[in-house]
Every structure is written in C-alpha cells, then in structure tokens.
Design a protein around this motif. Structure first.
Motif, short mmCIF file in Angstrom:
data_model
loop_
_atom_site.label_atom_id
_atom_site.label_comp_id
_atom_site.label_asym_id
_atom_site.label_seq_id
_atom_site.Cartn_x
_atom_site.Cartn_y
_atom_site.Cartn_z
N ALA A 52 11.22 16.93 3.28
CA ALA A 52 11.65 18.30 2.97
C ALA A 52 12.36 18.96 4.14
CB ALA A 52 10.43 19.13 2.56
N LYS A 53 12.75 18.18 5.14
CA LYS A 53 13.33 18.77 6.34
C LYS A 53 14.75 18.26 6.60
CE LYS A 53 8.81 19.35 8.52
NZ LYS A 53 7.96 19.03 9.69
N GLY A 54 15.45 17.92 5.54
CA GLY A 54 16.82 17.47 5.69
C GLY A 54 17.77 18.65 5.85
N LEU A 55 19.08 18.35 5.80
CA LEU A 55 20.08 19.40 5.94
C LEU A 55 19.93 20.43 4.82
CD1 LEU A 55 23.25 17.33 6.82
CD2 LEU A 55 22.13 18.98 8.31
N ALA A 56 19.86 21.70 5.22
CA ALA A 56 19.77 22.76 4.23
C ALA A 56 21.13 23.09 3.64
CB ALA A 56 19.17 24.02 4.87
N ALA A 57 22.21 22.72 4.35
CA ALA A 57 23.57 23.01 3.90
C ALA A 57 24.51 22.03 4.59
CB ALA A 57 23.94 24.45 4.24
N PRO A 58 25.72 21.85 4.06
CA PRO A 58 26.69 20.97 4.71
C PRO A 58 26.99 21.42 6.13
CG PRO A 58 27.41 21.51 2.49
CD PRO A 58 26.24 22.40 2.80
N LEU A 59 27.30 20.45 6.99
CA LEU A 59 27.65 20.78 8.37
C LEU A 59 29.00 21.49 8.42
CD1 LEU A 59 26.75 17.58 10.40
CD2 LEU A 59 25.41 19.65 10.08
N PRO A 60 29.14 22.49 9.30
CA PRO A 60 30.42 23.17 9.44
C PRO A 60 31.38 22.47 10.39
CG PRO A 60 28.78 24.26 10.79
CD PRO A 60 28.06 23.15 10.04
N SER B 132 17.77 5.25 8.88
CA SER B 132 16.97 4.47 7.92
C SER B 132 17.42 4.88 6.53
CB SER B 132 15.47 4.74 8.08
OG SER B 132 15.16 6.09 7.83
N GLY B 133 17.73 3.90 5.70
CA GLY B 133 18.15 4.21 4.34
C GLY B 133 19.30 5.19 4.32
N GLU B 134 19.09 6.33 3.63
CA GLU B 134 20.12 7.37 3.56
C GLU B 134 19.96 8.42 4.66
OE1 GLU B 134 22.79 7.42 1.53
OE2 GLU B 134 22.09 5.43 0.95
N ASN B 135 19.01 8.26 5.56
CA ASN B 135 18.83 9.19 6.67
C ASN B 135 19.89 8.95 7.73
OD1 ASN B 135 16.56 10.17 5.35
ND2 ASN B 135 15.14 8.89 6.51
N ARG B 136 20.29 10.01 8.40
CA ARG B 136 21.39 9.94 9.36
C ARG B 136 21.05 10.63 10.67
NH1 ARG B 136 22.34 6.80 5.98
NH2 ARG B 136 24.12 6.71 4.54
N PHE C 12 24.60 16.08 27.34
CA PHE C 12 25.99 15.74 27.04
C PHE C 12 26.27 15.65 25.54
CE2 PHE C 12 23.66 11.76 27.48
CZ PHE C 12 24.07 11.02 26.39
N ALA C 13 25.23 15.84 24.70
CA ALA C 13 25.41 15.77 23.25
C ALA C 13 24.26 16.49 22.57
CB ALA C 13 25.47 14.31 22.78
N PHE C 14 24.52 16.92 21.35
CA PHE C 14 23.47 17.38 20.46
C PHE C 14 23.42 16.41 19.28
CE2 PHE C 14 24.67 21.33 22.63
CZ PHE C 14 23.42 21.75 23.06
N VAL C 15 22.21 16.17 18.75
CA VAL C 15 22.05 15.26 17.63
C VAL C 15 21.35 15.99 16.50
CG1 VAL C 15 21.20 13.02 16.85
CG2 VAL C 15 21.88 13.33 19.25
N ILE C 16 21.90 15.86 15.30
CA ILE C 16 21.33 16.46 14.10
C ILE C 16 20.59 15.37 13.33
CG2 ILE C 16 21.88 17.58 11.90
CD1 ILE C 16 24.43 18.66 13.49
N ASP C 17 19.32 15.59 13.10
CA ASP C 17 18.46 14.63 12.40
C ASP C 17 18.50 14.95 10.92
OD1 ASP C 17 16.65 12.62 11.99
OD2 ASP C 17 14.90 13.77 12.64
N ALA C 18 19.39 14.27 10.20
CA ALA C 18 19.64 14.59 8.79
C ALA C 18 18.89 13.62 7.88
CB ALA C 18 21.14 14.54 8.49
#
Length: 309
Positions: A132-140, A150-154, A121-127
């Motif tokens: 070194a495995k954070g968002l490579a680009a802003p979400l569209p 945790s901290g600045e992780n989303r 029922f949902a997809f989750v983006i581990d940002a």
C-alpha cells in the motif's frame, strides 16, 4: 519497500529463515557492471572538484539477517562490481547507497547514519506495486535510471548535477517523498537500494505475507535516460498529476523491459539535461576519478540486521 526492511515492521522475526538456492539466471554480471559504472559516473559528475568526495558503499545482507558494508573509492568500478558479483554468488542480497560516506565516521560493520554522509549525489524513489506504499501519483520528472527491484516494483534513480550536503539533502528528500506518496525509503540518503543485475532473495515475511516466490528474482536495468537535475529543479518540479508519467517510459529512452524505444510524447516542464558519463556497452566511461583503492581486510562480523526483501 523493495530495499532492506526497516526496523520495527511487524512479523519480521516471526518466520524461520528460508533456504537460498543458487542465483542461476537471476544473477547477470554484465548488468551488475553496467549499473555500477552508471552510478560511479553519476557520483563522479556530481562530486567533480570535491577535495574529499568520500567513499561509495555497498550493503550486503545475508540470509541470517547479518549485514556488512563494503566501501570503494569513486572510480573503482571493477572492484565494486567484482565484489557485488561475488556476494551475489554467495547468495546474499546486495545494495548500494545514493551517497558517499566519510571514512572517518564509519567503522567496521556499520553503514553510518546521516552524520556519516559526505555527499548525496542522487535520490531514489522506491516505487512498489505489491503493497500500500507505492506511487500515489505519476512522477512529474523523468528518472535518470530505472531498475526492476522485484516483479513490477521499481527503483527510480534521479541523479544530481551537483552533490548536496547531508542536511540539505535530507530536507529535499522529505519533499520528494511527500510529493510522490511512497514510504520512508524514498529520498532517504542512508537507505540502500538494489544493485541491478544481482538476485533479489525475498525475506520470509514477503514470501508468507505478500505471496512472493521464494526463488531469487532478477533485477534488470529497465531504462537509462542519463538525465541530471539540479536541486532547484527538483524543488520546483510540478506536483503529482501536473505532468505526464515518466515511470513507464513516456519520455523516451531505451525501455529494456519492452525491448523497444518508447515514443517521446509531450515533455513535462522539468525535462532532464543529459550527461555524457553514463556507460553504454562497448563504450569507455569518461571522466572517472580514481582516488586510490580501499585496502582489503577481514570481512567484519555483521551485527544482526533487518533481513532485506
């Protein structure tokens, strides 16, 4: 990643367990209840009319690496929230999956692999920002729900207007993961993600390798837009860099981390529709489906699992 660590990562068992202090202010029961209500409402909407919608599932991880699940009927908000709070007070890490599971295909202390999925029922983006495995680009697209893991992780939740079967969701999840450039937790239907409001007890590896504090970290809800998307909208969403970032509140909605409402700015091509199911403080949760409760039983003995972060 911000959820439970995956098998095979280096140095997972090379450190002794860390003592876990009382959660203190890192546990926010009101946030737990609100988060659980929002997730249940999203599942209710996406699975409306389903003959056998399946069960929502918490995953509980202890300091010793043990894992055990707790399963709940869609609509049992109070039962799930109470269990999440109880486990957090017991100094465990508490997660939830963006899918429902078939109760005939999960047993005892197992969460169940992809064949046990009833519906996604949902997809989750581990940002993450601390590896070194954070968002490579802003979400569209604009996330439906944003949680500080945790901290600045989303953890960025994207709710579906209609639930998807496991194989179809697996393919779309892979597309989303490739598009945003994060690790294998993103778009993974069997990956559990942090229950907002529960404390994040870091693993020894993250303390020693990433410099995380051993103290429990709060995991508040940062933003609720209430957006929902169809699978086709997600497939047609523009690639990275083709739309303005939704990660840090450029599309409006209450940004609780800043304590103010962000300006709207330009809306990207895939602006989400909004639904009425998301709970707000002091408001009832409409349309919840109560399909019975899960009988209480002994807590299954958890087999050794990868310790969560």
């Amino acid at each position: 990643m911000s959820g439970p660590a995956k098998r095979g990562a280096a140095s997972r068992s090379n450190y002794p367990p860390l003592p876990r202090p009382d959660p203190g202010d890192a546990l926010d029961p009101a946030q737990v209840r609100e988060f659980v209500a929002i997730v249940h409402d999203a599942a209710t909407r996406a699975l409306a009319g389903a003959d056998r919608p399946g069960l929502l599932q918490l995953a509980i991880y202890g300091a010793d690496g043990s894992m055990f699940p707790r399963r709940f009927a869609i609509g049992d908000v109070e039962g799930m929230a109470a269990e999440a709070i109880r486990q957090a007070r017991a100094r465990n890490n508490v997660y939830i999956e963006p899918r429902t599971v078939d109760p005939t295909k999960v047993r005892g202390g197992e969460r169940g692999k992809t064949p046990a999925t009833r519906a996604v029922f949902a997809f989750v983006i581990d940002a993450d920002t601390d590896n070194a495995k954070g968002l490579a680009a802003p979400l569209p697209i604009a996330p439906s729900l944003e949680v500080a893991s945790s901290g600045e992780n989303r953890h960025l939740w994207v709710f579906l207007d209609k639930a998807m079967a496991g194989p179809e969701a697996q393919a779309l999840g892979a597309t989303i993961r490739a598009r945003v450039g994060t690790d294998t937790a993103t778009g993974n239907q069997t990956q559990p993600f942090r229950v907002a409001g529960t404390p994040n007890y870091p693993t020894p590896a993250k303390v020693y390798e990433r410099g995380r504090s051993p103290e429990p970290c709060p995991t508040p809800i940062l933003k609720v837009t209430g957006g929902v998307y169809s699978a086709e909208e997600l497939r047609r969403a523009p690639g990275p860099g083709e739309a303005r970032s939704a990660v840090h509140g450029l599309l409006g909605g209450r940004d609780r981390h800043r304590g103010r409402r962000e300006p709207m700015g330009r809306v990207p091509p895939q602006q989400p529709r909004h639904y009425q199911g998301a709970a707000r403080p002091g408001e009832p949760r409409p349309g919840r489906v109560a399909i019975g409760s899960i009988p209480e039983g002994r807590q299954p003995r958890g087999a050794r699992r990868d310790d969560p972060g």
